[in-house]
Design a protein around this motif. Structure first.
Motif, mmCIF file in Angstrom:
data_model
loop_
_atom_site.group_PDB
_atom_site.id
_atom_site.type_symbol
_atom_site.label_atom_id
_atom_site.label_comp_id
_atom_site.label_asym_id
_atom_site.label_seq_id
_atom_site.Cartn_x
_atom_site.Cartn_y
_atom_site.Cartn_z
ATOM 1 N N UNK A 23 0.878 -1.398 0.002
ATOM 2 C CA UNK A 23 0.054 0.051 -0.061
ATOM 3 C C UNK A 23 0.760 1.248 -0.171
ATOM 4 N N UNK A 24 0.198 2.241 -0.267
ATOM 5 C CA UNK A 24 0.858 3.669 -0.018
ATOM 6 C C UNK A 24 -0.074 4.541 0.723
ATOM 7 N N UNK A 25 0.525 5.533 1.191
ATOM 8 C CA UNK A 25 -0.692 6.713 1.838
ATOM 9 C C UNK A 25 0.168 7.946 1.914
ATOM 10 N N UNK A 26 -0.326 8.989 1.835
ATOM 11 C CA UNK A 26 0.105 10.386 1.964
ATOM 12 C C UNK A 26 -0.266 10.870 3.355
ATOM 13 N N UNK A 27 0.761 11.439 3.916
ATOM 14 C CA UNK A 27 0.587 12.087 5.264
ATOM 15 C C UNK A 27 1.662 13.275 5.461
ATOM 16 N N UNK A 28 1.488 14.160 6.330
ATOM 17 C CA UNK A 28 2.741 15.060 6.413
ATOM 18 C C UNK A 28 3.703 14.232 7.185
ATOM 19 N N UNK A 29 5.060 14.946 7.249
ATOM 20 C CA UNK A 29 6.134 14.036 7.408
ATOM 21 C C UNK A 29 6.050 13.570 8.966
ATOM 22 N N UNK A 30 6.056 12.158 9.037
ATOM 23 C CA UNK A 30 6.026 11.530 10.221
ATOM 24 C C UNK A 30 7.196 11.820 11.220
ATOM 25 N N UNK A 31 6.604 12.742 12.365
ATOM 26 C CA UNK A 31 7.476 12.974 13.395
ATOM 27 C C UNK A 31 6.994 12.391 14.871
ATOM 28 N N UNK A 32 5.740 11.779 14.776
ATOM 29 C CA UNK A 32 4.993 11.527 15.926
ATOM 30 C C UNK A 32 4.433 10.007 15.515
ATOM 31 N N UNK A 33 4.402 9.174 16.472
ATOM 32 C CA UNK A 33 3.822 7.910 16.514
ATOM 33 C C UNK A 33 2.457 7.891 17.642
ATOM 34 N N UNK A 34 1.533 7.378 17.254
ATOM 35 C CA UNK A 34 0.512 7.372 18.402
ATOM 36 C C UNK A 34 0.335 5.891 18.948
ATOM 37 N N UNK A 35 0.589 5.441 20.063
ATOM 38 C CA UNK A 35 0.577 4.361 20.754
ATOM 39 C C UNK A 35 -0.867 4.097 21.623
ATOM 40 N N UNK A 36 -1.437 2.790 21.873
ATOM 41 C CA UNK A 36 -2.620 2.769 22.628
ATOM 42 C C UNK A 36 -1.912 1.625 23.560
ATOM 43 N N UNK A 37 -2.669 2.029 24.834
ATOM 44 C CA UNK A 37 -2.242 0.752 25.826
ATOM 45 C C UNK A 37 -3.421 -0.124 26.003
ATOM 46 N N UNK A 110 11.079 4.000 7.453
ATOM 47 C CA UNK A 110 10.832 4.881 8.313
ATOM 48 C C UNK A 110 11.592 4.223 9.631
ATOM 49 N N UNK A 111 12.278 5.194 10.348
ATOM 50 C CA UNK A 111 13.184 4.821 11.563
ATOM 51 C C UNK A 111 12.057 5.203 12.839
ATOM 52 N N UNK A 112 11.713 4.394 13.322
ATOM 53 C CA UNK A 112 10.667 4.537 14.466
ATOM 54 C C UNK A 112 11.276 5.100 15.633
ATOM 55 N N UNK A 113 12.774 4.793 15.775
ATOM 56 C CA UNK A 113 13.388 5.157 16.982
ATOM 57 C C UNK A 113 13.291 6.902 17.102
ATOM 58 N N UNK A 114 13.270 7.358 15.877
ATOM 59 C CA UNK A 114 13.343 8.790 15.820
ATOM 60 C C UNK A 114 11.731 9.427 16.028
ATOM 61 N N UNK A 115 10.782 8.687 16.275
ATOM 62 C CA UNK A 115 9.539 9.233 16.271
ATOM 63 C C UNK A 115 9.121 9.459 17.837
ATOM 64 N N UNK A 116 8.565 10.818 18.029
ATOM 65 C CA UNK A 116 8.047 10.779 19.496
ATOM 66 C C UNK A 116 6.621 10.060 19.449
ATOM 67 N N UNK A 117 6.586 9.143 20.513
ATOM 68 C CA UNK A 117 5.523 8.431 20.850
ATOM 69 C C UNK A 117 4.427 8.867 21.917
ATOM 70 N N UNK A 118 3.293 9.339 21.290
ATOM 71 C CA UNK A 118 2.110 9.639 22.327
ATOM 72 C C UNK A 118 1.116 8.796 22.567
#
Length: 266
Positions: A23-37, A110-118
């Motif tokens: 798949x492909x998708x468009x989004x603003x440059x990924x700087x954050x990732x969202x996690x759910x508990x 995409x390097x997930x280690x560089x993303x701020x996780x919310x």
């Protein structure tokens, strides 16, 4: 799902590990990732991203409904979709209104280690998750700790007898472990008992020295089996699936599986 941003949109691409779904998708440059508990997201180690709009998500190989398998739980407001061949949890789609969530771990480059996780507190909003009935252990030696665990739906469960409490796990950055967000412990095969193995799907690739096991119903990664004579004495368990383990308190040892040959290609 749009965040109202006017930032330029970036083209991202991704796939399940075996490549049956791309798949492909468009989004603003990924700087954050969202996690759910919540009970499911935590077992999968999801890191969420959202296309600018639902139309910005495009399937380029496979079909969302036939190539991927769907799993629902709780109030059944969202369909979680994973590949039934390799177990990669790819995405989720709301049943009502727009809303597509993409598992960032399935993206390419995409390097997930560089993303701020919310982190959001999904555990507080879902109906209380009922832990599947644990698999009872047999005779336990003095000083041994028994851990139980299962996939989310409970089709596959296990117990393991450990000579000491679990405080350390391994996180591997190889192409499959990264997608599964697995946190591995390695124990003697004779110390583990399973139930529901008829529901366990195994996937292997590359040199075929490791078989990755996941639940065929909910897609949660559970174990690794090593069939070669020099390694069959041990089994890997994903402690994300263990009951009562505080993952935040576990020391993670990072393994650079990505550097091992052959290079992953799909």
């Amino acid at each position: 799902m749009s965040d109202g941003s006017t930032a330029p949109l970036i083209d991202y691409r991704g796939n399940c590990h075996c490549g049956a779904f791309k798949f492909t998708f468009k989004a603003p440059a990924l700087k954050q990732a969202y996690a759910c508990n919540c009970s499911f997201c935590s077992k999968n180690g999801y890191l969420w991203a959202f296309p600018a709009t639902s139309e910005d998500f495009v399937v380029v190989k496979g079909d969302e409904d036939s190539t991927l398998k769907t799993y629902e739980f709780g109030k059944h407001t969202m369909a979680h979709k994973f590949c039934p061949t390799c177990g990669t949890s790819v995405m989720a789609r709301k049943h009502s209104g727009p809303g597509v969530g993409i598992n960032i771990r399935a993206l390419v480059d995409v390097d997930t280690a560089t993303l701020e996780v919310i982190t959001s507190d999904g555990a507080a909003t879902e109906p209380p998750y009922q832990i599947p009935e644990p698999l009872a252990a047999g005779p336990v030696a003095e000083g041994t700790t028994v851990y139980t665990g299962s996939c989310h739906c409970g089709a596959v469960g296990y117990n393991v007898q450990s000579p000491e409490p679990i405080t350390v796990a391994a996180a591997c950055n190889c192409s499959i472990c990264h997608r599964d967000a697995a946190m591995w412990i390695y124990v003697k095969t004779t110390a583990v008992s399973f139930k529901g193995l008829d529901s366990l799907v195994e996937y292997t690739f590359g040199l075929k020295r490791t078989y990755h096991g996941f639940c065929g119903t909910c897609g949660v990664a559970i174990n690794e089996r090593f069939p070669t004579a020099d390694r069959e004495w041990r089994t890997a368990l994903n402690i994300r699936t263990m009951n009562g383990v505080d993952l935040a308190a576990i020391d993670l040892e990072l393994h650079d599986g990505k550097a091992k040959l052959p290079v992953y290609q799909v």
